[in-house]
Design a protein around this motif. Sequence first.
Motif, PDB file in Angstrom:
ATOM      1  N   LEU A  73       0.821  -1.206   0.000  1.00  7.06           N
ATOM      2  CA  LEU A  73       0.000   0.000   0.000  1.00  7.06           C
ATOM      3  C   LEU A  73       0.858   1.261   0.000  1.00  7.06           C
ATOM      4  CD1 LEU A  73      -2.823   1.350   0.392  1.00  7.06           C
ATOM      5  CD2 LEU A  73      -2.379   1.207   2.851  1.00  7.06           C
ATOM      6  N   LEU A  74       1.874   1.306   0.849  1.00  5.75           N
ATOM      7  CA  LEU A  74       2.733   2.492   0.925  1.00  5.75           C
ATOM      8  C   LEU A  74       3.443   2.749  -0.399  1.00  5.75           C
ATOM      9  CD1 LEU A  74       4.371   2.244   4.465  1.00  5.75           C
ATOM     10  CD2 LEU A  74       2.827   4.009   3.621  1.00  5.75           C
ATOM     11  N   VAL A  75       3.996   1.696  -0.993  1.00  8.79           N
ATOM     12  CA  VAL A  75       4.696   1.856  -2.270  1.00  8.79           C
ATOM     13  C   VAL A  75       3.749   2.381  -3.338  1.00  8.79           C
ATOM     14  CG1 VAL A  75       5.867   0.613  -4.131  1.00  8.79           C
ATOM     15  CG2 VAL A  75       6.434   0.120  -1.748  1.00  8.79           C
ATOM     16  N   SER A  76       2.544   1.813  -3.400  1.00 10.44           N
ATOM     17  CA  SER A  76       1.600   2.217  -4.438  1.00 10.44           C
ATOM     18  C   SER A  76       1.110   3.650  -4.241  1.00 10.44           C
ATOM     19  CB  SER A  76       0.410   1.252  -4.463  1.00 10.44           C
ATOM     20  OG  SER A  76      -0.317   1.316  -3.250  1.00 10.44           O
ATOM     21  N   LEU A  77       0.928   4.065  -2.983  1.00  5.41           N
ATOM     22  CA  LEU A  77       0.425   5.412  -2.730  1.00  5.41           C
ATOM     23  C   LEU A  77       1.479   6.490  -2.937  1.00  5.41           C
ATOM     24  CD1 LEU A  77      -1.906   5.198   0.398  1.00  5.41           C
ATOM     25  CD2 LEU A  77      -2.514   6.000  -1.873  1.00  5.41           C
ATOM     26  N   LEU A  78       2.689   6.233  -2.471  1.00  4.67           N
ATOM     27  CA  LEU A  78       3.707   7.271  -2.454  1.00  4.67           C
ATOM     28  C   LEU A  78       4.531   7.340  -3.730  1.00  4.67           C
ATOM     29  CD1 LEU A  78       4.940   6.892   1.231  1.00  4.67           C
ATOM     30  CD2 LEU A  78       3.109   8.324   0.314  1.00  4.67           C
ATOM     31  N   PHE A  80       3.492   5.609  -7.039  1.00  3.70           N
ATOM     32  CA  PHE A  80       2.812   5.439  -8.317  1.00  3.70           C
ATOM     33  C   PHE A  80       1.333   5.220  -8.049  1.00  3.70           C
ATOM     34  CE2 PHE A  80       2.308   2.935 -12.415  1.00  3.70           C
ATOM     35  CZ  PHE A  80       2.557   4.033 -13.231  1.00  3.70           C
ATOM     36  N   THR A  81       0.521   6.289  -8.152  1.00  4.24           N
ATOM     37  CA  THR A  81      -0.879   6.191  -7.771  1.00  4.24           C
ATOM     38  C   THR A  81      -1.668   5.240  -8.680  1.00  4.24           C
ATOM     39  OG1 THR A  81      -1.312   8.207  -9.058  1.00  4.24           O
ATOM     40  CG2 THR A  81      -0.988   8.445  -6.683  1.00  4.24           C
ATOM     41  N   GLU A  82      -1.217   5.083  -9.941  1.00  4.05           N
ATOM     42  CA  GLU A  82      -1.894   4.107 -10.806  1.00  4.05           C
ATOM     43  C   GLU A  82      -1.747   2.694 -10.239  1.00  4.05           C
ATOM     44  OE1 GLU A  82      -0.117   6.557 -11.913  1.00  4.05           O
ATOM     45  OE2 GLU A  82      -1.309   7.626 -13.422  1.00  4.05           O
ATOM     46  N   LEU A  83      -0.631   2.436  -9.577  1.00  3.60           N
ATOM     47  CA  LEU A  83      -0.444   1.133  -8.943  1.00  3.60           C
ATOM     48  C   LEU A  83      -1.423   0.948  -7.795  1.00  3.60           C
ATOM     49  CD1 LEU A  83       1.171  -1.493  -8.720  1.00  3.60           C
ATOM     50  CD2 LEU A  83       2.820  -0.283  -7.283  1.00  3.60           C
ATOM     51  N   PHE A  84      -1.727   2.038  -7.068  1.00  6.79           N
ATOM     52  CA  PHE A  84      -2.734   1.948  -6.010  1.00  6.79           C
ATOM     53  C   PHE A  84      -4.101   1.606  -6.591  1.00  6.79           C
ATOM     54  CE2 PHE A  84      -6.215   3.921  -3.637  1.00  6.79           C
ATOM     55  CZ  PHE A  84      -6.071   3.283  -2.417  1.00  6.79           C
ATOM     56  N   MET A  85      -4.426   2.204  -7.736  1.00  9.04           N
ATOM     57  CA  MET A  85      -5.693   1.877  -8.392  1.00  9.04           C
ATOM     58  C   MET A  85      -5.763   0.392  -8.730  1.00  9.04           C
ATOM     59  SD  MET A  85      -6.902   1.262 -11.767  1.00  9.04           S
ATOM     60  CE  MET A  85      -5.736   2.130 -12.828  1.00  9.04           C
ATOM     61  N   ALA A  86      -4.668  -0.155  -9.263  1.00  8.29           N
ATOM     62  CA  ALA A  86      -4.635  -1.583  -9.598  1.00  8.29           C
ATOM     63  C   ALA A  86      -4.700  -2.432  -8.332  1.00  8.29           C
ATOM     64  CB  ALA A  86      -3.367  -1.902 -10.384  1.00  8.29           C
ATOM     65  N   PHE A  87      -3.984  -2.018  -7.282  1.00  5.79           N
ATOM     66  CA  PHE A  87      -3.990  -2.740  -6.012  1.00  5.79           C
ATOM     67  C   PHE A  87      -5.394  -2.750  -5.411  1.00  5.79           C
ATOM     68  CE2 PHE A  87      -2.857  -2.605  -1.304  1.00  5.79           C
ATOM     69  CZ  PHE A  87      -2.601  -3.967  -1.220  1.00  5.79           C
ATOM     70  N   ALA A  88      -6.067  -1.600  -5.452  1.00  2.00           N
ATOM     71  CA  ALA A  88      -7.430  -1.514  -4.940  1.00  2.00           C
ATOM     72  C   ALA A  88      -8.378  -2.390  -5.755  1.00  2.00           C
ATOM     73  CB  ALA A  88      -7.910  -0.062  -4.957  1.00  2.00           C
ATOM     74  N   ALA A  89      -8.162  -2.444  -7.076  1.00  2.00           N
ATOM     75  CA  ALA A  89      -9.015  -3.274  -7.927  1.00  2.00           C
ATOM     76  C   ALA A  89      -8.865  -4.749  -7.576  1.00  2.00           C
ATOM     77  CB  ALA A  89      -8.666  -3.035  -9.394  1.00  2.00           C
ATOM     78  N   VAL A  90      -7.632  -5.189  -7.338  1.00  2.00           N
ATOM     79  CA  VAL A  90      -7.397  -6.594  -6.988  1.00  2.00           C
ATOM     80  C   VAL A  90      -8.044  -6.929  -5.647  1.00  2.00           C
ATOM     81  CG1 VAL A  90      -5.632  -8.287  -6.372  1.00  2.00           C
ATOM     82  CG2 VAL A  90      -5.285  -6.789  -8.342  1.00  2.00           C
ATOM     83  N   LEU A  91      -7.835  -6.069  -4.641  1.00  2.00           N
ATOM     84  CA  LEU A  91      -8.432  -6.319  -3.325  1.00  2.00           C
ATOM     85  C   LEU A  91      -9.956  -6.317  -3.398  1.00  2.00           C
ATOM     86  CD1 LEU A  91      -6.197  -4.228  -0.876  1.00  2.00           C
ATOM     87  CD2 LEU A  91      -6.145  -6.679  -1.313  1.00  2.00           C
TER      88      LEU A  91
END
Length: 326
Positions: A73-78, A80-91
């Motif tokens: 979560l920290l890596v995706s938020l701080l 690369f926000t597109e990675l957070f979007m993908a991470f949220a989609a998977v969860l």
Amino acid sequence: MTDGPDRPLRRGAKRDRKKSEFEVFAHDARAEIETQLAATRAQIDAIEERIEKRTGRNLIMAILIGLVLGGILLVSLLLFTELFMAFAAVLACLAAFELASALRFAGRDVPRLPVIIATLAVMPATFYWQGTGQWLAILGGMLLVTVWRLAETAWPDRRPSGRDLLKDIGGGLMVMAYVPFLASFAVLLVSQDGGQWWVLAFLIIVVATDTGAYASGLTFGKHPMAPKISPKKTWEGFAGSGVAAIVAGVLLALFMIDQPWWMGVIFGIVMLATGTMGDLTESLIKRDLGIKDISTWLPGHGGFLDRLDSILTSAIAAYLVYLIFA
């Protein structure tokens, strides 16, 4: 005077005796260390068993899995926000699949494939097209789930009664409204200017609330808060979660999202209320379905939805707080 040949024999005997004494000492020391380690492990296991009996969690596994998810979560938020979007989609997909599967276990024929397809579509639509994309994707997903279930009735063996069909469709719509719709507000917030810090802040408050409730309830918990819905939740745990939420809210307001301290108090109280409501809502769903955990995919946590319940209801509240104050 001793003969020459006897002298090396006695020296050899002394060396053998010293070697034998050292081996005995080493064996005793090793046995003592092994005994101490076994006793320590037994104590740790006993403590873990008491904690798990009191809280229903495997604490060590829960911490390890929490650290892994928190790191991603920290890596995706701080970074690369597109990675957070993908991470949220998977969860969200995993949580929606769990809930749909639990409903099927309870007798509701909720189609899981369209639920996953719709959930995957909601997150990028929300991230790139914000509010318009969010609502169009959610409504389109609900339509897809409904049409899919209706199409399944073309097979005679999949044709339920009209009452059961309505319940199946209602279950599918409930999954869409509860998981991808609420989760999409975290993605909507992260797409705003400085939104990644607000997302991180509200997640930290939710985690602090959960940790405060866990520690306080484990230490002081005696009075059940909602025994018919969630027997392990106590008013002492709720008090601890309130203190943790307000302290975290004030610190994050001052040092992360550049807001006055009193806004942090409001933020913490709002996250406390919505997080508790989300936790109790999921507990009520599980109670109605007759299950302890939505799934067993995460040792020490239950399922993904068991960890996201407080976050889902807090995401929409955090977005509204952002709109008001930021």
